[in-house]
Design a protein around this motif. Structure first.
Motif, PDB file in Angstrom:
ATOM      1  N   LEU A 178       0.814  -1.210   0.000  1.00 36.23           N
ATOM      2  CA  LEU A 178       0.000   0.000   0.000  1.00 36.23           C
ATOM      3  C   LEU A 178       0.850   1.264   0.000  1.00 36.23           C
ATOM      4  CD1 LEU A 178      -2.573   1.715   0.429  1.00 36.23           C
ATOM      5  CD2 LEU A 178      -2.442   1.131   2.859  1.00 36.23           C
ATOM      6  N   PHE A 179       1.965   1.253   0.739  1.00 38.24           N
ATOM      7  CA  PHE A 179       2.750   2.469   0.929  1.00 38.24           C
ATOM      8  C   PHE A 179       3.791   2.723  -0.159  1.00 38.24           C
ATOM      9  CE2 PHE A 179       1.300   1.581   5.279  1.00 38.24           C
ATOM     10  CZ  PHE A 179       0.677   2.781   5.526  1.00 38.24           C
ATOM     11  N   ASP A 180       3.916   1.817  -1.091  1.00 38.65           N
ATOM     12  CA  ASP A 180       4.909   1.963  -2.155  1.00 38.65           C
ATOM     13  C   ASP A 180       4.197   2.185  -3.484  1.00 38.65           C
ATOM     14  OD1 ASP A 180       6.975   1.874  -3.954  1.00 38.65           O
ATOM     15  OD2 ASP A 180       7.655  -0.142  -3.432  1.00 38.65           O
ATOM     16  N   GLY A 181       4.281   3.414  -4.002  1.00 40.76           N
ATOM     17  CA  GLY A 181       3.601   3.734  -5.247  1.00 40.76           C
ATOM     18  C   GLY A 181       4.085   2.909  -6.422  1.00 40.76           C
ATOM     19  N   ALA A 182       5.336   2.395  -6.343  1.00 41.26           N
ATOM     20  CA  ALA A 182       5.892   1.592  -7.426  1.00 41.26           C
ATOM     21  C   ALA A 182       5.739   0.107  -7.160  1.00 41.26           C
ATOM     22  CB  ALA A 182       7.370   1.932  -7.621  1.00 41.26           C
ATOM     23  N   SER A 183       4.976  -0.236  -6.137  1.00 41.44           N
ATOM     24  CA  SER A 183       4.776  -1.642  -5.799  1.00 41.44           C
ATOM     25  C   SER A 183       4.117  -2.392  -6.953  1.00 41.44           C
ATOM     26  CB  SER A 183       3.896  -1.743  -4.554  1.00 41.44           C
ATOM     27  OG  SER A 183       3.539  -3.080  -4.277  1.00 41.44           O
ATOM     28  N   ARG A 184       4.413  -3.673  -7.063  1.00 38.82           N
ATOM     29  CA  ARG A 184       3.814  -4.495  -8.112  1.00 38.82           C
ATOM     30  C   ARG A 184       2.294  -4.494  -7.949  1.00 38.82           C
ATOM     31  NH1 ARG A 184       5.880  -8.217 -11.637  1.00 38.82           N
ATOM     32  NH2 ARG A 184       7.930  -7.931 -10.671  1.00 38.82           N
ATOM     33  N   GLN A 185       1.582  -4.281  -9.050  1.00 37.11           N
ATOM     34  CA  GLN A 185       0.127  -4.188  -8.987  1.00 37.11           C
ATOM     35  C   GLN A 185      -0.503  -4.598 -10.320  1.00 37.11           C
ATOM     36  OE1 GLN A 185      -1.183   0.234  -9.144  1.00 37.11           O
ATOM     37  NE2 GLN A 185       0.879   0.286  -8.249  1.00 37.11           N
ATOM     38  N   VAL A 186      -1.796  -4.902 -10.269  1.00 38.02           N
ATOM     39  CA  VAL A 186      -2.546  -5.261 -11.473  1.00 38.02           C
ATOM     40  C   VAL A 186      -3.902  -4.577 -11.433  1.00 38.02           C
ATOM     41  CG1 VAL A 186      -1.450  -7.509 -11.782  1.00 38.02           C
ATOM     42  CG2 VAL A 186      -3.537  -7.324 -10.403  1.00 38.02           C
ATOM     43  N   LEU A 187      -4.473  -4.377 -12.609  1.00 30.85           N
ATOM     44  CA  LEU A 187      -5.843  -3.906 -12.742  1.00 30.85           C
ATOM     45  C   LEU A 187      -6.653  -5.036 -13.384  1.00 30.85           C
ATOM     46  CD1 LEU A 187      -5.692  -0.215 -14.031  1.00 30.85           C
ATOM     47  CD2 LEU A 187      -6.912  -1.020 -12.027  1.00 30.85           C
ATOM     48  N   VAL A 188      -7.802  -5.342 -12.789  1.00 34.76           N
ATOM     49  CA  VAL A 188      -8.667  -6.412 -13.293  1.00 34.76           C
ATOM     50  C   VAL A 188     -10.032  -5.814 -13.617  1.00 34.76           C
ATOM     51  CG1 VAL A 188      -9.534  -8.736 -12.897  1.00 34.76           C
ATOM     52  CG2 VAL A 188      -7.520  -7.924 -11.629  1.00 34.76           C
ATOM     53  N   HIS A 189     -10.502  -6.033 -14.842  1.00 41.22           N
ATOM     54  CA  HIS A 189     -11.785  -5.497 -15.281  1.00 41.22           C
ATOM     55  C   HIS A 189     -12.691  -6.648 -15.695  1.00 41.22           C
ATOM     56  CE1 HIS A 189     -14.322  -3.254 -18.431  1.00 41.22           C
ATOM     57  NE2 HIS A 189     -14.734  -2.874 -17.237  1.00 41.22           N
ATOM     58  N   GLU A 190     -13.968  -6.532 -15.362  1.00 40.50           N
ATOM     59  CA  GLU A 190     -14.956  -7.544 -15.752  1.00 40.50           C
ATOM     60  C   GLU A 190     -15.969  -6.872 -16.686  1.00 40.50           C
ATOM     61  OE1 GLU A 190     -17.645 -10.993 -13.596  1.00 40.50           O
ATOM     62  OE2 GLU A 190     -17.424  -9.049 -12.604  1.00 40.50           O
ATOM     63  N   PRO A 191     -15.681  -6.823 -17.996  1.00 41.03           N
ATOM     64  CA  PRO A 191     -16.595  -6.143 -18.921  1.00 41.03           C
ATOM     65  C   PRO A 191     -17.944  -6.828 -19.040  1.00 41.03           C
ATOM     66  CG  PRO A 191     -14.862  -7.289 -20.118  1.00 41.03           C
ATOM     67  CD  PRO A 191     -14.502  -7.367 -18.667  1.00 41.03           C
ATOM     68  N   ASP A 192     -17.966  -8.145 -18.912  1.00 44.79           N
ATOM     69  CA  ASP A 192     -19.196  -8.940 -18.939  1.00 44.79           C
ATOM     70  C   ASP A 192     -19.098  -9.982 -17.837  1.00 44.79           C
ATOM     71  OD1 ASP A 192     -20.240  -7.745 -21.444  1.00 44.79           O
ATOM     72  OD2 ASP A 192     -18.519  -8.779 -22.331  1.00 44.79           O
ATOM     73  N   ALA A 193     -20.209 -10.606 -17.524  1.00 46.42           N
ATOM     74  CA  ALA A 193     -20.212 -11.622 -16.480  1.00 46.42           C
ATOM     75  C   ALA A 193     -19.185 -12.718 -16.772  1.00 46.42           C
ATOM     76  CB  ALA A 193     -21.604 -12.226 -16.343  1.00 46.42           C
ATOM     77  N   ASP A 194     -18.288 -12.917 -15.828  1.00 39.76           N
ATOM     78  CA  ASP A 194     -17.280 -13.987 -15.912  1.00 39.76           C
ATOM     79  C   ASP A 194     -16.350 -13.865 -17.120  1.00 39.76           C
ATOM     80  OD1 ASP A 194     -18.179 -15.175 -13.551  1.00 39.76           O
ATOM     81  OD2 ASP A 194     -19.714 -16.311 -14.621  1.00 39.76           O
ATOM     82  N   ARG A 195     -16.151 -12.636 -17.598  1.00 39.08           N
ATOM     83  CA  ARG A 195     -15.126 -12.393 -18.623  1.00 39.08           C
ATOM     84  C   ARG A 195     -14.189 -11.340 -18.066  1.00 39.08           C
ATOM     85  NH1 ARG A 195     -14.043  -9.357 -23.377  1.00 39.08           N
ATOM     86  NH2 ARG A 195     -15.929  -8.083 -23.213  1.00 39.08           N
ATOM     87  N   TYR A 196     -12.878 -11.618 -18.084  1.00 37.16           N
ATOM     88  CA  TYR A 196     -11.945 -10.777 -17.358  1.00 37.16           C
ATOM     89  C   TYR A 196     -10.815 -10.265 -18.254  1.00 37.16           C
ATOM     90  CZ  TYR A 196     -14.447 -12.999 -13.592  1.00 37.16           C
ATOM     91  OH  TYR A 196     -15.442 -13.452 -12.773  1.00 37.16           O
ATOM     92  N   GLU A 197     -10.447  -9.007 -18.015  1.00 38.30           N
ATOM     93  CA  GLU A 197      -9.307  -8.386 -18.684  1.00 38.30           C
ATOM     94  C   GLU A 197      -8.351  -7.867 -17.618  1.00 38.30           C
ATOM     95  OE1 GLU A 197     -11.708  -6.744 -22.628  1.00 38.30           O
ATOM     96  OE2 GLU A 197     -11.189  -5.370 -20.984  1.00 38.30           O
ATOM     97  N   VAL A 198      -7.061  -8.026 -17.873  1.00 37.92           N
ATOM     98  CA  VAL A 198      -6.046  -7.668 -16.880  1.00 37.92           C
ATOM     99  C   VAL A 198      -4.960  -6.837 -17.558  1.00 37.92           C
ATOM    100  CG1 VAL A 198      -4.331  -8.537 -15.234  1.00 37.92           C
ATOM    101  CG2 VAL A 198      -6.476  -9.801 -15.596  1.00 37.92           C
ATOM    102  N   ILE A 199      -4.442  -5.850 -16.821  1.00 36.52           N
ATOM    103  CA  ILE A 199      -3.305  -5.063 -17.297  1.00 36.52           C
ATOM    104  C   ILE A 199      -2.364  -4.832 -16.127  1.00 36.52           C
ATOM    105  CG2 ILE A 199      -4.348  -2.802 -16.847  1.00 36.52           C
ATOM    106  CD1 ILE A 199      -3.024  -1.806 -19.451  1.00 36.52           C
TER     107      ILE A 199
END
Length: 227
Positions: A178-199
């Motif tokens: 939480l305290f490290d802005g450069a910490s490893r992270q991911v964004l997960v999006h669910e555009p439709d039910a049970d369909r996932y996109e990650v960046i």
């Protein structure tokens, strides 16, 4: 600073602006805190192990508003910000900033500086348990109902539930530290039910990748290096 604000903050004006006034007040009574210059005159930030503590001047009344900001991985990546109180006393404000920066326990901070509003989240930080409280908040807030299905799927995993979650433009952001802005992270999006996109934010050339439902948890664990 406009004329109205100069009338409200003569000590800040006399000190050469908020950054200079805060830095000078600290040097006179409590040691150095090295305020970080801001492009906005009415805001000053101080880097600490508990995030960036920022001070903002209220415009309608004399109040120094205190906020904690956890920066994003890049300048244009949303971070995490919450307010922890306000006071009209510059000296008391600086004393509290110094104590926060020195790592004074939250119970002691609350006792010494009654203007601080150290809520349940702040106390969770002190106990090293901010992720569990944040998950509970997101999973119970109607505003995030659209993300509940995804949040529940992620939270069900014993590894991912230890990672700090936020909501960013409709996607769930998982950040290891939480305290490290450069910490490893991911964004997960669910555009439709049970369909996932990650960046993976901050990775050069990164783009959204569609991930099959059955592979989602393993993919996220690997992306976050969490086993």
């Amino acid at each position: 600073m406009d004329t109205h604000q100069r009338d409200l903050y003569p000590d800040v004006t006399a000190g050469g602006g908020l950054v200079s006034a805060v830095g000078r007040a600290a040097e006179l009574g409590m040691g150095e805190i090295w305020p970080v210059p801001s492009p906005i005159d009415d805001i000053v930030g101080v880097e600490t192990a508990r995030g960036i503590l920022s001070v903002v001047l209220a415009t309608e009344e004399r109040l120094f508003r205190v906020r904690v900001h956890i920066p994003g991985i890049t300048w244009d990546t949303p971070g995490f910000t919450w307010e922890i109180g306000s006071t009209d006393n510059l000296g008391l404000l600086v004393e509290a900033v110094v104590a926060w920066r020195e790592g004074v326990p939250f119970d002691e901070l609350a006792a010494r500086f009654t203007f601080l509003e150290l809520d349940e989240f702040a106390r969770a930080l002190d106990k090293g348990e901010p992720a569990s409280l944040q998950w509970a908040e997101l999973l119970s807030t109607e505003f995030h109902r659209r993300q509940w299905n995804l949040l529940r799927r992620l939270h069900a995993d014993e590894v991912l539930r230890r990672v700090f979650p936020t909501i960013s433009h409709g996607a769930v952001r998982l950040r290891v530290d939480l305290f490290d802005g450069a910490s490893r992270q991911v964004l997960v999006h669910e555009p439709d039910a049970d369909r996932y996109e990650v960046i993976l934010p901050g990775v050069p050339g990164a783009d959204w990748v569609e991930v099959p439902t059955g592979d989602l948890i393993a993919y996220l664990r690997a992306a976050l290096n969490q086993g």
